[in-house]
Design an enzyme around this catalytic site. Sequence first.
Site, PDB file in Angstrom:
ATOM      1  CE  LYS A 171      -3.501   2.094   2.540  1.00  0.00           C
ATOM      2  NZ  LYS A 171      -3.119   3.481   3.483  1.00  0.00           N
ATOM      3  CB  SER A 193      -2.523   4.898  -1.524  1.00  0.00           C
ATOM      4  OG  SER A 193      -2.647   5.671  -0.351  1.00  0.00           O
ATOM      5  CG  HIS A 195      -1.185   7.156   3.912  1.00  0.00           C
ATOM      6  ND1 HIS A 195      -0.660   6.041   4.100  1.00  0.00           N
ATOM      7  CD2 HIS A 195      -1.479   6.949   5.040  1.00  0.00           C
ATOM      8  CE1 HIS A 195      -0.716   4.967   5.849  1.00  0.00           C
ATOM      9  NE2 HIS A 195      -1.443   6.753   6.123  1.00  0.00           N
ATOM     10  NE  ARG A 198       2.141  10.325   6.474  1.00  0.00           N
ATOM     11  CZ  ARG A 198       3.597   9.802   6.331  1.00  0.00           C
ATOM     12  NH1 ARG A 198       4.622   9.084   5.358  1.00  0.00           N
ATOM     13  NH2 ARG A 198       4.417  10.343   7.727  1.00  0.00           N
ATOM     14  CG  ASP A 226      -6.560   4.897  -1.067  1.00  0.00           C
ATOM     15  OD1 ASP A 226      -5.584   5.073  -1.059  1.00  0.00           O
ATOM     16  OD2 ASP A 226      -6.122   4.234   0.550  1.00  0.00           O
ATOM     17  N   GLY A 228     -10.113  10.015  -2.115  1.00  0.00           N
ATOM     18  CA  GLY A 228     -10.447  10.780  -2.505  1.00  0.00           C
ATOM     19  C   GLY A 228     -12.097   9.938  -3.070  1.00  0.00           C
ATOM     20  CB  ILE A 229     -12.832   6.184  -3.771  1.00  0.00           C
ATOM     21  CG1 ILE A 229     -11.192   6.184  -3.977  1.00  0.00           C
ATOM     22  CG2 ILE A 229     -14.334   5.470  -3.839  1.00  0.00           C
ATOM     23  CD1 ILE A 229     -11.472   6.110  -5.680  1.00  0.00           C
ATOM     24  NE  ARG A 250      -8.998  11.850   4.492  1.00  0.00           N
ATOM     25  CZ  ARG A 250      -8.967  12.692   4.249  1.00  0.00           C
ATOM     26  NH1 ARG A 250      -8.625  13.836   5.011  1.00  0.00           N
ATOM     27  NH2 ARG A 250      -8.285  13.488   2.936  1.00  0.00           N
TER      28      ARG A 250
END
Length: 300
Positions: A171, A193, A195, A198, A226, A228-229, A250
């Site tokens: 990941k 991603s 993350h 970051r 992943d 913003g999905i 989130r």
Amino acid sequence: MAYTRLSDANEITERYMDSILIGEKLIDSTVADLKISFLGETFDMPVMTPAFSHLSNYNGRQYTGLEEYSIAAAKCNILNFCGMMENDMFKKIADTGAKTVRIVKPYADNGKVRDQLAFAEDAGAFGVGMDIDHIFGEDGYDVVVGEDMACQTMDMLRSYVESTKLPFIVKGVLGVEDAIKCADIGAKAIIVSHHHGRLPYAVPPMKVLPKIKEALDGRDIKIIVDCGISSGADVYKAIALGADAAAVGRSMLPGLESKGVDGVVDFLNGIARELRFIMSSTGFTKPSDIDDSALWIPAE
Ligand SMILES: Cc1cc2nc3c(=O)[nH]c(=O)nc-3n(C[C@H](O)[C@H](O)[C@H](O)COP(=O)(O)O)c2cc1C
């Protein structure tokens, strides 16, 4: 200052995703089926939960947020992920019955990495992996909740892959070079991603996705994306640009906090309904058929 820059990558990502629009292909189209085959299992939709950690019991409810979203994943028959945690917490997640991938941190204590990977396998995990985008921080190697992180070489990653019978998922891939290295060490999937931002000014995962897809053509490795999905349209765009599936993040939290398992189930079903509508309206009957032919991507 640092906070502003960190949040920028999320804004850049959302702006990029929103700039991509969708045309229609209606004649001869039928209602789409969302099922996917992924690493030997059939799941009900190409949507996955995020590798979250540190969620407590919302509103004094019986289960932690981590267990609640895992129960929701099991109910929806989707692949579940979890992140940084000790073995006792992972056991509770495994006991929900969700098919779960445990993403272990790049701990400096290599014994802890190996112990957590082995524990996950014994507890019945679907897969294991590592979030390599938590290796560095602004002061050198990252320290996450008091735990030191460390460099992870290809040899180390390969040894994790070889140490387990489970599929290993890396990941935090955001470039072609790392994606190829993941295929070379025998990882079965990557999560493209940043993350949730970051890295300041990180490229949107969806922007780098087509290049990664092309670079991994013919290799035995799946691609998840992943960051913003939050909708069926986002999942559609991710798959059209080269992913096999997309993970929410989130965006799942409001439903989780307010209504627990049911809130997450409702949220995931809403994504599924919109995804099915868009697939049907663009002539794709199953996720693996989706390509970028209905996308309108602004010229660079
Ligand atoms: C509360 C919280 C805890 C997280 N914990 C982890 C973790 O332990 N390991 C990990 O790989 N990612 C972790 N993430 C990152 C997510 O897995 C995911 O990559 C990110 O949230 C996606 O971006 P989005 O929230 O904008 O969709 C965490 C994110 C949040 C919000």
